[in-house]
Design an enzyme around this catalytic site. Structure first.
Site, PDB file in Angstrom:
ATOM      1  CD  GLU A  38       4.882  -8.401   6.043  1.00 37.14           C
ATOM      2  OE1 GLU A  38       4.943  -7.941   7.297  1.00 37.14           O
ATOM      3  OE2 GLU A  38       5.368  -7.554   5.074  1.00 37.14           O
ATOM      4  CB  THR A  82       7.159  -4.323   8.907  1.00 34.44           C
ATOM      5  OG1 THR A  82       6.734  -5.249   7.891  1.00 34.44           O
ATOM      6  CG2 THR A  82       6.398  -4.732  10.402  1.00 34.44           C
ATOM      7  CG  HIS A 198       8.114 -10.174   3.853  1.00 35.48           C
ATOM      8  ND1 HIS A 198       9.090 -10.139   2.527  1.00 35.48           N
ATOM      9  CD2 HIS A 198       8.002  -9.194   4.547  1.00 35.48           C
ATOM     10  CE1 HIS A 198       9.648  -8.942   2.922  1.00 35.48           C
ATOM     11  NE2 HIS A 198       9.095  -8.289   3.952  1.00 35.48           N
ATOM     12  CG  ASP A 257       2.803  -4.768   6.857  1.00 34.94           C
ATOM     13  OD1 ASP A 257       2.105  -5.512   5.829  1.00 34.94           O
ATOM     14  OD2 ASP A 257       4.122  -5.233   7.014  1.00 34.94           O
ATOM     15  CG  HIS A 258       4.046  -2.804   3.732  1.00 33.79           C
ATOM     16  ND1 HIS A 258       4.313  -3.952   2.875  1.00 33.79           N
ATOM     17  CD2 HIS A 258       4.800  -3.311   4.907  1.00 33.79           C
ATOM     18  CE1 HIS A 258       5.157  -4.795   3.429  1.00 33.79           C
ATOM     19  NE2 HIS A 258       5.389  -4.399   4.627  1.00 33.79           N
TER      20      HIS A 258
END
Ligand code: GP9
Ligand code: MN
Length: 428
Positions: A38, A82, A198, A257-258
């Site tokens: 994440e 996500t 996150h 993911d980012h």
């Protein structure tokens, strides 16, 4: 309608890139773990803070001989974050320009996603995530993608102390997930979605084992702490894998993911990286995320090919020996000798080894200086790249908004029947 599908198919055929045959099938029949890291950015790899490596376990995996690591792999997400990453990773289709396709179109659309493809090759498929099943509409979208199982929050022991920030603490989540995995028929394809790293990067005292950074930006400073914790959970998971012997017949894929730190924190990022400045060009380069494929016996090393999340599925399928020539996928095998090194961002900007387009303006990727006084040839190449990015984004959007895959039946692919799937936990 179905004529749009023909246009798409023609484009895909004309732009098909043959995979690297030296890697075709090297992971045939192996179990697959896809570990979703994440908000994890590539800069964290080998990054040190407070005299410590922030992510020692991932660093070790990154540098191992039996890991294919990529250092020019980009996240390509838009607003869906996500959800966009999941869409690209498992369908090789882009997220939408607005919203999240998993939410708007995941329930009703026809897809030809990784789980459904691998089902035809005898795989059991399962996704694991410690959040509620409805988040990003996963509980419906996964049916459309053909996931046999979806283990979400209901399947995990719940206690108040098990949660922090967005959901379950990664270490507890990973441990419980391992128990479920042990019961899956092999070969399996499993996706494990972590969440502790996150925003806003909260962690209880007990689990803090590295200091926060000192940029003074409270949005940024907790990031290394939760990343460090995520890394420890990965280390524990890899130990478990070894202890069970599953490491011998499994391929483990890691991806970020980012971004974790957005472009709104340029000052803090500059300080974190020890740089004088950090501008929009730097922020485009900052979109690199890990992509690593770890497997006993694989010929690994750090690969400098430019690519992104859209390329993950074709790369993985080739390793598994699954031919994707008939699939509608916008990416291509990252190991292919002719892999087109053009990485589309959701807004039409792009990165390539030579040029980067940011906010519509062109820069040299090497040093970030504006691309001025271009030759005719350079000019036309830039135009070609811009057009290609725009075309692929719009064709991908057509597929999703027009539900075009319902008109397409690839050879040997069995249509997913959503009614065959049920993820609710029976109360006993
Ligand atoms: C929640 C999680 C977070 O289930 O996957 O999604 P994000 O906010 O990163 O898009
Ligand atoms: Mn995310």
């Amino acid at each position: 309608d179905s004529s749009d599908m023909k246009t798409v198919k023609k484009y895909i055929n004309n732009n098909y890139v043959a995979p690297n045959v030296q890697y075709t099938g090297v992971a045939k029949g192996k179990n697959v773990f896809v570990i979703h890291l994440e908000s994890f950015q590539q800069f964290l790899i080998d990054f040190k803070w407070d005299g410590q490596e922030v992510t020692p376990n991932l660093n070790k995996i990154y540098h191992e001989q039996n890991t294919l690591s990529f250092d020019n792999f980009f996240n390509q997400v838009g607003q869906g974050k996500t959800a966009d990453a999941e869409m690209m990773m498992e369908n090789s289709l882009f997220g939408l320009p607005e919203g999240a396709a998993m939410v708007t179109d995941g329930t009703s659309n026809t897809f030809q996603a990784a789980p459904a493809i691998l089902d035809q090759h005898g795989y059991t498929t399962a996704s694991f995530h410690g959040d509620v099943p409805s988040f990003w509409n996963r509980d419906n979208t996964y049916k459309s993608w053909g996931y046999d199982y979806f283990f979400s929050s209901n399947y995990y022991k719940q206690k108040k102390s098990y949660n922090i920030g967005y959901g379950m603490k990664d270490k507890i989540f990973m441990k419980d997930t391992a128990n479920y995995i042990q019961k899956l028929p092999q070969p399996f394809y499993s996706k494990i979605i972590t969440v502790t790293n996150h925003y806003p990067y909260l962690l209880d005292k007990k689990n803090q084992s590295i200091a926060k950074t000192d940029t003074g930006d409270s949005t940024v400073d907790g990031y290394v702490q939760t990343a460090h914790y995520l890394d420890q959970s990965v280390g524990e998971f890899m130990n478990w894998l070894k202890a069970t012997g599953l490491d011998k017949n499994s391929m483990v894929v890691f991806y970020g993911d980012h971004y974790g730190i957005s472009g709104n924190h340029k000052k803090a990022v500059a300080k974190l990286l020890g740089k004088k400045k950090f501008n929009d060009f730097d922020n485009a380069q900052f979109q690199r995320v890990p992509f690593m494929i770890h497997m006993k016996g694989i010929q690994g090393g750090i690969n400098h090919t430019y690519g992104g999340e859209i390329d993950a599925l074709p790369t993985i399928l080739n390793l598994l020996g699954v031919n994707n020539k008939d699939n509608i996928q916008f990416g291509s095998d990252l190991l292919a000798p002719n892999h087109p090194q053009l990485v589309a961002f959701r807004d039409g900007d792009f990165v390539s080894p030579e040029f980067t387009k940011v906010n519509g303006a062109y820069y040299y990727t090497k040093n970030g200086t504006p691309a001025k006084n271009l030759s005719k040839d350079q000019h036309s190449r830039l135009e070609t790249m811009s057009n290609q990015v725009a075309t692929e984004l719009s064709l991908s959007d057509k597929i999703i908004t027009g539900d075009l895959l319902r008109f397409y039946n690839p050879k040997g692919f069995q249509k997913v029947n959503k009614k065959d799937y049920n993820y609710s936990k029976s109360k006993s």
